[in-house]
Scaffold this active site. Structure first.
Site, PDB file in Angstrom:
ATOM      1  N   SER A   1      36.255  45.006  43.682  1.00 19.07           N
ATOM      2  CA  SER A   1      37.193  43.963  44.065  1.00 19.07           C
ATOM      3  C   SER A   1      38.417  44.631  44.681  1.00 19.07           C
ATOM      4  CB  SER A   1      37.582  43.164  42.817  1.00 19.07           C
ATOM      5  OG  SER A   1      38.592  42.230  43.111  1.00 19.07           O
TER       6      SER A   1
ATOM      7  N   LYS B   1      34.413  42.685  47.389  1.00 16.81           N
ATOM      8  CA  LYS B   1      35.122  41.388  47.298  1.00 16.81           C
ATOM      9  C   LYS B   1      36.538  41.601  47.776  1.00 16.81           C
ATOM     10  CE  LYS B   1      36.893  39.178  43.223  1.00 16.81           C
ATOM     11  NZ  LYS B   1      36.572  38.591  41.906  1.00 16.81           N
TER      12      LYS B   1
ATOM     13  N   LYS C   1      40.323  40.067  48.035  1.00 14.81           N
ATOM     14  CA  LYS C   1      41.243  39.033  47.586  1.00 14.81           C
ATOM     15  C   LYS C   1      41.866  38.391  48.816  1.00 14.81           C
ATOM     16  CE  LYS C   1      41.041  39.466  43.083  1.00 14.81           C
ATOM     17  NZ  LYS C   1      40.714  38.357  42.160  1.00 14.81           N
TER      18      LYS C   1
ATOM     19  N   ASP D   1      37.919  36.102  47.192  1.00 16.29           N
ATOM     20  CA  ASP D   1      38.423  35.453  45.972  1.00 16.29           C
ATOM     21  C   ASP D   1      39.871  35.034  46.208  1.00 16.29           C
ATOM     22  OD1 ASP D   1      39.050  34.596  43.433  1.00 16.29           O
ATOM     23  OD2 ASP D   1      38.770  36.552  42.458  1.00 16.29           O
TER      24      ASP D   1
ATOM     25  N   GLU E   1      35.346  32.479  46.166  1.00 17.07           N
ATOM     26  CA  GLU E   1      35.563  32.300  44.726  1.00 17.07           C
ATOM     27  C   GLU E   1      36.885  31.575  44.465  1.00 17.07           C
ATOM     28  OE1 GLU E   1      35.346  36.103  42.832  1.00 17.07           O
ATOM     29  OE2 GLU E   1      36.219  35.424  40.946  1.00 17.07           O
TER      30      GLU E   1
ATOM     31  N   ASP F   1      35.440  30.642  39.119  1.00 17.35           N
ATOM     32  CA  ASP F   1      35.834  31.650  38.135  1.00 17.35           C
ATOM     33  C   ASP F   1      36.707  30.935  37.100  1.00 17.35           C
ATOM     34  OD1 ASP F   1      37.108  33.689  36.714  1.00 17.35           O
ATOM     35  OD2 ASP F   1      37.810  34.812  38.441  1.00 17.35           O
TER      36      ASP F   1
ATOM     37  N   LYS G   1      32.615  35.560  33.142  1.00 22.38           N
ATOM     38  CA  LYS G   1      33.502  36.558  32.515  1.00 22.38           C
ATOM     39  C   LYS G   1      33.509  36.275  31.040  1.00 22.38           C
ATOM     40  CE  LYS G   1      36.963  37.420  35.991  1.00 22.38           C
ATOM     41  NZ  LYS G   1      38.198  36.889  36.546  1.00 22.38           N
TER      42      LYS G   1
ATOM     43  N   GLY H   1      35.203  40.705  36.377  1.00 20.64           N
ATOM     44  CA  GLY H   1      35.892  41.807  35.715  1.00 20.64           C
ATOM     45  C   GLY H   1      37.339  41.475  35.461  1.00 20.64           C
TER      46      GLY H   1
END
Ligand code: SMG
Ligand code: MG
Length: 370
Positions: A135, A161, A163, A188, A213, A238, A262, A290
């Site tokens: 990420s 991934k 952000k 995300d 996400e 998420d 998660k 994570g």
């Protein structure tokens, strides 16, 4: 098994690089570690809450408080305890899933160590290694982002991934996609958008993303369903998914077609397995999220990610992506994957000296509340 006492230890661990998301920046983790002392074996747990309540409402001081004053007394009062019973004993206390997850993890580790059973086997794992994803936080500039992604790709990560946040979305994603046409790529938002951004977010459809996400706030399931109907990119949830029940509801509403599992967010590994089961039964792929865990939480997440429904690489990276010195033996990347621990319980050993170096406080709480 009887829970005799619990050690609550706070450790402060600098990240190898700051991790910036739409929900804030982390440079040093302030982590609560638990040791469940039972009449059989000791077990370890890691609480993933952050210093501030920016990702979700829990935060580490609140977790320590609710454990000491509301959760542990209930568990000490139980004449005999199994990991499977922890959630039931703690049900009268509303919410506080990250705190509950941490103590359930420690009790589960103790129970499995006593039974000499690895967590992966207990959960129903079908793989010996899991694909590692990484990420990548918000960066200062597109060239800096491209350098970071190139570094991770060179290390062998199988999926990246990015952000995103308003003002940092289409351009950085376009740049990464142009530079890495074949890369498994997803984004995300940590709830940074509103449904009014649907047309803008649809521009991401051009980049062949695995998923987007949590684009919208956690409570907004109907808005996620409306957004999903307007995007070609699959919507993954998420923050919104806090239990197997919310997963089932979100799927039924069309709010998501992929789920990030998660353990800390849903109250523990046992509920995480139920989220997996609901998704598998509905044909919804899952992957393991994570929380910048140490080797302890990573061990549990790697075991979980070995279940059959985890068909997408998770936010499970090698220890070195987070910490210069982990508090367990480090998790290393082997051809883009991490090995599932095979020892009893979580299957990792804590490095006592490494822990001592980063400890900021430690207290043992027993049934007398001391
Ligand atoms: O553990 O590699 C990791 C971090 C993965 O991006 C990650 N987690 O929203 O999915 C998420 C974030 C939440 C944590 S921000 C501190
Ligand atoms: Mg997320």
């Amino acid at each position: 098994m009887r829970l005799e006492a619990v050690e609550l230890r706070r450790v402060r661990m600098p990240l190898v690089a700051p991790f910036r998301t739409s929900a804030g920046t982390e440079t040093t983790r302030d982590i609560l570690l638990l040791r469940a002392i039972t009449d059989e074996c000791d077990g370890r747990g890691e609480c993933c809450a952050q210093r501030e309540p920016l990702y979700m409402s829990e935060y580490v001081d609140a977790c320590e408080h609710v454990l000491r004053h509301h959760l542990l007394p209930r568990l000490f009062a139980a004449p005999s305890l199994t990991a499977a019973a922890v959630a039931e004993v703690l049900r009268p206390v509303r919410g506080h899933r990250m705190a509950k997850a941490a103590i359930e993890m420690a009790v589960l580790d103790a129970e499995l160590r006593a039974a000499r059973e690895p967590l992966a086997r207990h959960l129903g794992a079908v793989r010996e290694t899991v694909d590692a994803g990484v990420s990548v936080g918000l960066h200062e500039s597109v060239p800096a982002l491209l350098d970071a992604v190139a570094g991770y790709v060179a290390e062998g990560y199988r999926r990246v991934k990015l952000k995103i946040a308003p003002g940092w979305d289409v351009e950085p994603v376009r740049a990464v996609r142009e530079r890495f046409p074949e890369l498994l790529l997803q984004v995300d938002a940590n709830a940074a958008y509103t449904l009014a951004d649907a047309r803008h977010l649809a521009r991401l459809d051009a980049f062949d993303l695995l998923l987007i996400e949590q684009p919208l706030p956690e409570e907004e399931l109907r808005a996620h369903a409306a957004l999903a109907a307007r995007l070609a990119t699959p919507v993954c949830l998420d923050e919104s998914i806090v239990s197997a029940q919310t997963a089932a509801d979100a799927i039924a509403m069309g709010a998501c077609s992929v789920v990030n599992v998660k353990p800390s967010r849903v109250g523990g590994y046992l509920e995480a397995r139920r989220v997996h089961d609901v998704c598998l039964a509905n044909g919804v792929p899952v992957w393991c999220g994570g929380m910048l865990e140490t080797g302890l939480g990573r061990a549990g997440n790697v075991a979980l990610a070995a279940l059959p429904g985890f068909t997408l690489p998770g936010d499970i990276s090698a220890s070195g992506r987070y910490y210069r010195r982990d508090i367990t033996e480090p998790f290393l990347l082997h051809e883009g994957g991490l090995r599932v621990p095979t020892g009893p319980g979580l299957g990792v050993q804590l490095d006592d000296e490494a822990i001592r170096e980063v400890t900021t406080s430690a207290v043992i709480v027993d049934r007398r509340g001391e």
